[in-house]
Write a protein that holds these residues in place. Structure first.
Motif, PDB file in Angstrom:
ATOM      1  N   VAL A   1     -11.749   4.796  31.324  1.00  0.00           N
ATOM      2  CA  VAL A   1     -12.994   5.568  31.377  1.00  0.00           C
ATOM      3  C   VAL A   1     -12.716   7.028  31.690  1.00  0.00           C
ATOM      4  O   VAL A   1     -13.301   7.934  31.087  1.00  0.00           O
ATOM      5  N   ALA A   2     -11.800   7.300  32.625  1.00  0.00           N
ATOM      6  CA  ALA A   2     -11.458   8.681  32.956  1.00  0.00           C
ATOM      7  C   ALA A   2     -10.888   9.401  31.750  1.00  0.00           C
ATOM      8  O   ALA A   2     -11.224  10.567  31.485  1.00  0.00           O
ATOM      9  N   ALA A   3     -10.021   8.723  30.996  1.00  0.00           N
ATOM     10  CA  ALA A   3      -9.406   9.344  29.826  1.00  0.00           C
ATOM     11  C   ALA A   3     -10.453   9.719  28.785  1.00  0.00           C
ATOM     12  O   ALA A   3     -10.412  10.820  28.202  1.00  0.00           O
ATOM     13  N   VAL A   4     -11.421   8.827  28.551  1.00  0.00           N
ATOM     14  CA  VAL A   4     -12.462   9.111  27.552  1.00  0.00           C
ATOM     15  C   VAL A   4     -13.415  10.186  28.060  1.00  0.00           C
ATOM     16  O   VAL A   4     -13.850  11.056  27.295  1.00  0.00           O
ATOM     17  N   ALA A   5     -13.739  10.155  29.335  1.00  0.00           N
ATOM     18  CA  ALA A   5     -14.617  11.191  29.900  1.00  0.00           C
ATOM     19  C   ALA A   5     -13.994  12.569  29.740  1.00  0.00           C
ATOM     20  O   ALA A   5     -14.681  13.540  29.366  1.00  0.00           O
ATOM     21  N   GLU A   6     -12.696  12.675  30.004  1.00  0.00           N
ATOM     22  CA  GLU A   6     -12.017  13.956  29.842  1.00  0.00           C
ATOM     23  C   GLU A   6     -11.980  14.373  28.377  1.00  0.00           C
ATOM     24  O   GLU A   6     -12.147  15.545  28.042  1.00  0.00           O
ATOM     25  N   GLU A   7     -11.782  13.410  27.491  1.00  0.00           N
ATOM     26  CA  GLU A   7     -11.817  13.674  26.045  1.00  0.00           C
ATOM     27  C   GLU A   7     -13.182  14.238  25.626  1.00  0.00           C
ATOM     28  O   GLU A   7     -13.270  15.145  24.782  1.00  0.00           O
ATOM     29  N   LEU A   8     -14.248  13.706  26.215  1.00  0.00           N
ATOM     30  CA  LEU A   8     -15.609  14.133  25.872  1.00  0.00           C
ATOM     31  C   LEU A   8     -16.050  15.379  26.645  1.00  0.00           C
ATOM     32  O   LEU A   8     -17.158  15.872  26.432  1.00  0.00           O
ATOM     33  N   GLY A   9     -15.205  15.840  27.544  1.00  0.00           N
ATOM     34  CA  GLY A   9     -15.544  17.026  28.326  1.00  0.00           C
ATOM     35  C   GLY A   9     -16.574  16.782  29.406  1.00  0.00           C
ATOM     36  O   GLY A   9     -17.310  17.700  29.786  1.00  0.00           O
ATOM     37  N   LEU A  10     -16.605  15.559  29.929  1.00  0.00           N
ATOM     38  CA  LEU A  10     -17.590  15.211  30.957  1.00  0.00           C
ATOM     39  C   LEU A  10     -16.979  15.367  32.347  1.00  0.00           C
ATOM     40  O   LEU A  10     -15.796  15.061  32.543  1.00  0.00           O
TER      41      LEU A  10
END
Length: 305
Positions: free
Chosen positions: A47-56
């Motif tokens: 989840v952290a990896a995807v959040a960072e990818e999405l700029g969240l």
């Protein structure tokens, strides 16, 4: 809506992606980086990896304490959404978002409340799985349910495969509930029926008892694959069972734990009909075809019962 999202493993990622495309996610809460692999490299959660990818914005927290509560409150979220975060949401955080928190849980509540609903359902031989979106309350998975969706289990699907399918289906279900809450049309109803509980799995849950009927052994294998993993013994040596199936027709008769090599794998005797072990990992070695493993042994062996 202004959302705060809490989740950690890969099964939470489809919901995060879908909600981020439809709403304003003001923060993503996830567990801290964890050491992975033989070198124990600190690695962000899926989840952290995807959040960072999405700029969240990401809040990494092992527990949702007062500091995290204040940080979330400062963002003025309208709704909290949680999917397999791995920690409890307590007061006052429960009431911090305007509409509280909703939880996507991979069971047909009140069945299988707790940490491992899909795994326990498969181990129990349940014929169907499901997902529920409910209002989070202080009691374990006991809140009123906004929506449910059933999922027919493929006959040989493991927990991994089942969770992946439920994660995609559950993302859409959660998005529907969030949209209804935003529109003021959401209705939640109390859970009905006797509750069952899905305790977190331990390594011991993966031990296969070949003295049981084939259906019970295969159900346990499905429920514990890939975590914590199915395993057995040969003498005092541990052997992981990575892949197993039910043969279409087993014309041989084998005693529980007795092994017989075939072109497709190794037949293993049970209390009823044999099962076919396809891939194994002996202690201290890599994964290999079960038939190759058996041919490489210097003596007749059998699985522990």
């Amino acid at each position: 809506m202004r959302l705060v999202f809490a989740g950690t493993p890969a099964v939470a990622v489809p919901t995060l992606r879908l909600l981020a495309a439809q709403h304003e996610v003001v923060a993503v809460v996830t567990r801290p980086d964890a050491p992975l692999g033989r070198k124990r490299v600190l690695t962000p959660s899926p989840v952290a990896a995807v959040a960072e990818e999405l700029g969240l914005p990401v809040i990494k927290a092992a527990r949702l304490d007062d500091e995290v509560t204040q940080e979330i409150a400062a963002l003025a979220p309208e709704l909290g959404v949680i999917v397999a975060y791995g920690g409890l949401v307590r007061e006052p955080l429960l009431q911090t978002p305007t509409h509280g928190w909703i939880n996507l849980h991979f069971s047909l509540l009140p069945e299988w409340r707790g940490a491992a609903p899909v795994q326990r359902a498969l181990m129990a031989g349940d014929r169907e799985l499901g997902a529920s979106v409910f209002q989070l309350v202080a009691a374990l998975d006991a809140g009123d349910v906004f929506a449910r969706r059933t999922f027919e289990i493929p006959v040989e699907a493991t927990a991994d495969a089942s969770l992946a399918a439920l994660a995609e289906s559950g993302a859409g279900l959660t998005a529907e509930v969030v949209a209804a809450i935003a529109a003021g049309t959401a209705v939640a109803v109390p859970q009905v029926g006797e509750a069952t509980y899905a305790a977190k799995l331990s390594h011991a849950d993966g031990l296969l008892d070949w003295g049981l009927p084939a259906e019970e052994i295969f159900a346990r294998y499905r429920g514990v694959t890939s975590e914590p993993g199915a395993h057995t013994t040969v003498g005092e040596q541990a052997v992981k069972v990575l892949e197993m199936s039910r043969p279409d027709a087993a014309e041989v008769s084998l005693e529980p734990g007795e092994l017989q090599g075939t072109k497709k794998g190794v037949l293993v005797g049970t209390a009823t009909t044999p099962l076919l072990v396809v891939r194994v990992q002996p202690a201290g070695k890599g994964a290999m075809a079960a038939a190759d493993w058996l041919r490489g042994l210097k003596a007749d062996v059998r699985f522990g019962v």
